[in-house]
Write an enzyme that holds these catalytic residues in place. Structure first.
Site, PDB file in Angstrom:
ATOM      1  N   HIS A   1       6.992   6.017   1.371  1.00 57.83           N
ATOM      2  CA  HIS A   1       7.809   4.873   0.947  1.00 57.83           C
ATOM      3  C   HIS A   1       8.715   5.280  -0.223  1.00 57.83           C
ATOM      4  O   HIS A   1       9.887   4.929  -0.276  1.00 57.83           O
ATOM      5  CB  HIS A   1       6.928   3.716   0.461  1.00 57.83           C
TER       6      HIS A   1
ATOM      7  N   GLN B   1      10.209   1.650  16.349  1.00 56.86           N
ATOM      8  CA  GLN B   1      10.609   0.518  15.498  1.00 56.86           C
ATOM      9  C   GLN B   1      12.034   0.728  14.976  1.00 56.86           C
ATOM     10  O   GLN B   1      12.857  -0.199  14.986  1.00 56.86           O
ATOM     11  CB  GLN B   1       9.624   0.400  14.336  1.00 56.86           C
TER      12      GLN B   1
ATOM     13  N   SER C   1       0.754   7.331   5.930  1.00 56.03           N
ATOM     14  CA  SER C   1       0.662   5.963   6.439  1.00 56.03           C
ATOM     15  C   SER C   1      -0.276   5.190   5.529  1.00 56.03           C
ATOM     16  O   SER C   1      -1.263   5.757   5.024  1.00 56.03           O
ATOM     17  CB  SER C   1       0.076   5.987   7.860  1.00 56.03           C
TER      18      SER C   1
ATOM     19  N   ALA D   1       0.874  -1.188   0.000  1.00 54.12           N
ATOM     20  CA  ALA D   1       0.000   0.000   0.000  1.00 54.12           C
ATOM     21  C   ALA D   1       0.905   1.231   0.000  1.00 54.12           C
ATOM     22  O   ALA D   1       0.807   2.105   0.862  1.00 54.12           O
ATOM     23  CB  ALA D   1      -0.969   0.001   1.170  1.00 54.12           C
TER      24      ALA D   1
END
Ligand code: PAF
Length: 282
Positions: A37, A154, A186, A32
């Site tokens: 990204h 993370q 997101s 997605a």
């Protein structure tokens, strides 16, 4: 762009690249894909000879089955986006290819980082993340791997994973990519209803105000102020807000001048859980 679904074939491809002394940049994702990204991939492209992206919705990092079942999957669009930024190879394994029949996490000790913030609310989440990231790093054997700072906890945990397991890779953290109205990008944003999508920029606005207040107030006072803002909000529900030491991720109540601090937040916009963070100045 080469598409791999089997570990063995990807490993063969990577070995050939490494034999030519070329560097490999790696961007692990759950698909997605969005501009956030793509910004990681562009950065990886600039600094490495080739870039590999993985798309794998990792079941062991979800503490909520509904969240896993509803996680957006947009494979065809993802592939087009990857082509548009000149990605060299994408790894899209099945759950069986990664876990075989045993879909469970390894247990990790991240020196306490895993017990803070997300760790308190998402049982087993970081064992799941550790399991998949370690597995992917062992398959791809990248020179550098890129992660967004939206998931700052993370990122710190992955740095710890690499250090503790002596994995031969450099972990690069990259700034949060935001929509024009400030909402952190997101994959889950696509699941927001119109009403919640309109409300969601309140999260970053509040973080920015908290950052200003941190210049003149102690952390516990800023936290109280943020909690009050959300108590007054008609639809967004605060799960936690905390100001923490960037390295240990432990909550602070008052600032220490030599340490770096960051504010972290998790908010429910209806069923969708959104997280964000902001670096603070002392
Ligand atoms: O940040 C993510 O998308 C995931 O947690 C990751 C790092 C790809 C592991 O599944």
């Amino acid at each position: 762009m080469q598409v791999f679904t089997k570990k063995s074939l990807l490993k063969e491809y990577i070995s050939q690249i490494k034999e030519q002394s070329k560097s490999v940049g790696f961007v692990p994702t759950m698909g997605a894909l969005h501009q956030g990204h793509l910004s990681l991939i562009k950065k990886a492209k600039k600094k490495n000879d080739i870039v590999v992206v993985s798309i794998f919705v990792n079941p062991t990092q979800f503490d909520n089955k509904e969240d896993l079942d509803k996680y957006p999957i947009t494979l065809e669009n993802d592939k087009k986006l990857l082509e548009s930024v000149d990605c060299d190879a994408v790894f899209i394994p099945s759950v069986k290819e990664i876990y075989d029949k045993n879909i469970v996490s390894e247990k990790f000790d991240f020196d306490g980082l895993e017990h803070q913030m997300e760790g308190k609310f998402r049982d087993g989440h970081f064992d799941g993340v550790g399991t998949i990231v370690k597995a992917l790093l062992e398959i791809v054997m990248p020179t550098k791997a890129y992660f967004g700072e939206k998931d700052f906890q993370q990122l710190q945990i992955i740095k710890k994973l690499v250090e503790k397991h002596q994995l031969n890779v450099t972990i690069k953290g990259c700034p949060i990519f935001r929509e024009e109205d400030g909402l952190a990008m997101s994959s889950r944003n696509t699941r927001l209803t119109n009403e919640y999508r309109k409300a969601a920029p309140f999260i970053h606005k509040t973080l920015k105000k908290a950052k200003k207040k941190f210049g003149i107030k102690d952390a516990d006072k800023v936290t109280e102020w943020v909690e009050n803002q959300f108590k007054k909000h008609p639809i967004l529900e605060l799960e936690y807000f905390t100001i923490a030491n960037e390295k240990t991720l432990e909550t602070i109540t008052s600032k220490k001048n030599k340490e770096k601090h960051r504010a972290f937040i998790a908010v429910f916009a209806g069923e969708i859980r959104l997280i964000d963070n902001i670096q603070l100045k002392n």
